[in-house]
Design a protein around this motif. Structure first.
Motif, short mmCIF file in Angstrom:
data_model
loop_
_atom_site.label_atom_id
_atom_site.label_comp_id
_atom_site.label_asym_id
_atom_site.label_seq_id
_atom_site.Cartn_x
_atom_site.Cartn_y
_atom_site.Cartn_z
N SER A 32 -62.36 -0.94 -97.67
CA SER A 32 -63.61 -0.71 -96.83
C SER A 32 -64.54 -0.04 -97.69
O SER A 32 -64.60 1.29 -97.58
CB SER A 32 -63.15 -0.01 -95.40
OG SER A 32 -64.37 0.05 -94.59
N PRO A 33 -65.36 -0.61 -98.52
CA PRO A 33 -66.16 0.23 -99.41
C PRO A 33 -67.20 0.91 -98.65
O PRO A 33 -67.71 1.88 -99.03
CB PRO A 33 -66.97 -0.81 -100.39
CG PRO A 33 -66.52 -2.05 -99.41
CD PRO A 33 -65.42 -1.95 -98.64
N TYR A 37 -68.10 4.79 -99.13
CA TYR A 37 -69.42 5.35 -99.47
C TYR A 37 -69.95 6.25 -98.65
O TYR A 37 -70.46 7.28 -98.86
CB TYR A 37 -70.45 4.02 -99.90
CG TYR A 37 -70.05 3.07 -100.97
CD1 TYR A 37 -69.61 3.87 -102.18
CD2 TYR A 37 -70.10 1.83 -100.91
CE1 TYR A 37 -69.34 3.02 -103.45
CE2 TYR A 37 -69.94 1.14 -101.94
CZ TYR A 37 -69.41 1.71 -103.36
OH TYR A 37 -69.29 0.74 -104.29
N THR A 38 -69.67 6.11 -97.35
CA THR A 38 -70.37 6.79 -96.25
C THR A 38 -69.65 8.45 -96.41
O THR A 38 -70.37 9.11 -96.38
CB THR A 38 -70.13 6.43 -94.86
OG1 THR A 38 -70.77 5.00 -94.84
CG2 THR A 38 -70.72 7.26 -93.91
N SER A 43 -69.78 13.93 -97.78
CA SER A 43 -69.03 15.04 -98.31
C SER A 43 -69.52 15.75 -99.40
O SER A 43 -69.86 17.10 -99.40
CB SER A 43 -67.75 14.59 -99.07
OG SER A 43 -66.87 13.83 -98.15
N ILE A 44 -70.72 14.77 -100.11
CA ILE A 44 -71.66 15.54 -101.25
C ILE A 44 -72.58 16.45 -100.56
O ILE A 44 -72.82 17.57 -101.00
CB ILE A 44 -72.33 14.58 -101.91
CG1 ILE A 44 -70.96 13.59 -102.95
CG2 ILE A 44 -73.35 14.99 -102.78
CD1 ILE A 44 -71.74 12.61 -103.62
N LEU A 45 -73.24 15.91 -99.45
CA LEU A 45 -74.40 16.60 -98.61
C LEU A 45 -73.69 17.90 -98.08
O LEU A 45 -74.24 18.92 -98.14
CB LEU A 45 -74.90 15.71 -97.62
CG LEU A 45 -75.38 14.54 -98.13
CD1 LEU A 45 -76.16 13.74 -97.04
CD2 LEU A 45 -76.87 15.24 -98.87
N PHE A 46 -72.26 17.78 -97.53
CA PHE A 46 -71.88 18.98 -96.95
C PHE A 46 -71.40 19.88 -97.98
O PHE A 46 -71.65 21.08 -97.86
CB PHE A 46 -70.48 18.35 -96.39
CG PHE A 46 -69.88 19.73 -95.59
CD1 PHE A 46 -70.36 20.40 -94.34
CD2 PHE A 46 -68.51 20.35 -96.06
CE1 PHE A 46 -69.64 21.46 -93.60
CE2 PHE A 46 -67.86 21.30 -95.36
CZ PHE A 46 -68.49 21.84 -94.46
N PHE A 47 -70.97 19.62 -98.88
CA PHE A 47 -70.61 20.43 -100.23
C PHE A 47 -71.98 21.18 -100.56
O PHE A 47 -71.81 22.44 -101.04
CB PHE A 47 -69.93 19.57 -101.35
CG PHE A 47 -69.73 20.61 -102.51
CD1 PHE A 47 -68.67 21.63 -102.91
CD2 PHE A 47 -70.49 20.61 -103.55
CE1 PHE A 47 -68.25 22.27 -103.49
CE2 PHE A 47 -70.34 21.24 -104.69
CZ PHE A 47 -69.06 22.20 -104.75
N LEU A 48 -73.00 20.42 -100.83
CA LEU A 48 -74.33 21.01 -101.39
C LEU A 48 -74.86 22.06 -100.30
O LEU A 48 -75.42 23.15 -100.50
CB LEU A 48 -75.29 20.00 -101.50
CG LEU A 48 -75.08 18.99 -102.72
CD1 LEU A 48 -76.15 17.93 -102.71
CD2 LEU A 48 -75.11 19.82 -104.05
#
Length: 219
Positions: A32-33, A37-38, A43-48
């Motif tokens: 389920s790509p 991706y979602t 995760s990237i946005l939350f980490f930033l």
């Protein structure tokens, strides 16, 4: 821009948890790509977002021994005369600044002087704009005396902020705009100033720590 040292453990833990979460989802949902991706983007946005809590932006600070400089970034939510029962035990001018999760969270000394009091108080976690949060929430009180006037600065935890850090000890000699402490994930800072202090800000005005002149002390 720099990252505050208080943020390193939280940032590292967040990175590890998100990395494990993404690895698990990728392993079990490799077919389920779109989901992968979602989750990765979230995760990237939350980490930033977490990293942004601990940022220290480069800025030019304001220095003047007669001025009370804003100890934090945020919005002015209280300007009123009130009784200060902890240290002065008399009428003072209270100015309170609400810090949202999006604000810079480092707190700075609003004036130079000697630390007369630095005390931590455990307490509740009412929302920061609650009238009783100043006296019932977890908080840390500091009194600074410049030899002419003394002011009280109170760091207050809120519903989200659960960790107050303060670096000052009684007897310390501090300079205006040096780091006083840190409130993780926002909340508010109260200032108790001498009656007769000239206020330079208005309710709901957005202020910046180390830059905005909150008030001018009586001569």
């Amino acid at each position: 821009m720099k990252i505050h040292r208080e943020g390193f453990p939280t940032i590292a833990l967040t990175f590890i948890v998100l990395a494990i979460l993404n690895a698990v989802i990728f392993y079990f949902c490799s077919n389920s790509p779109i989901l992968n991706y979602t989750v990765s983007i979230i995760s990237i946005l939350f980490f930033l977002f977490i990293v942004s809590f601990f940022r220290i932006p480069a800025r030019q600070y304001t220095y003047n021994e007669q001025f009370v400089i804003s100890p934090c970034d945020g919005k002015v939510v209280v300007i009123e005369d009130t009784e200060e029962p902890e240290y002065f035990k008399d009428k003072r001018l209270q100015i309170s600044i609400f810090m949202s999760p999006a604000n810079v969270h480092v707190n700075r000394n609003p004036i130079s002087g000697e630390v007369k009091l630095s005390t931590y108080h455990p307490g509740k976690f009412l929302v920061a704009w609650h009238p009783k949060s100043s006296t019932e929430n977890e908080r840390h009180t500091v009194v600074l005396d410049n030899g002419k006037q003394a002011i009280l600065v109170r760091q207050i935890a809120g519903a989200l902020a659960r960790r107050i850090v303060n670096y000052l000890k009684p007897g310390d000699k501090v300079r205006q705009n040096e780091e006083m402490g840190f409130i993780k994930f926002g909340s508010r800072v109260d200032l108790f100033l001498p009656v007769g202090t000239k206020v330079n800000v208005k309710l709901n005005e957005v202020v910046k720590g180390g830059q905005t002149v909150i008030a001018e002390l009586p001569a």
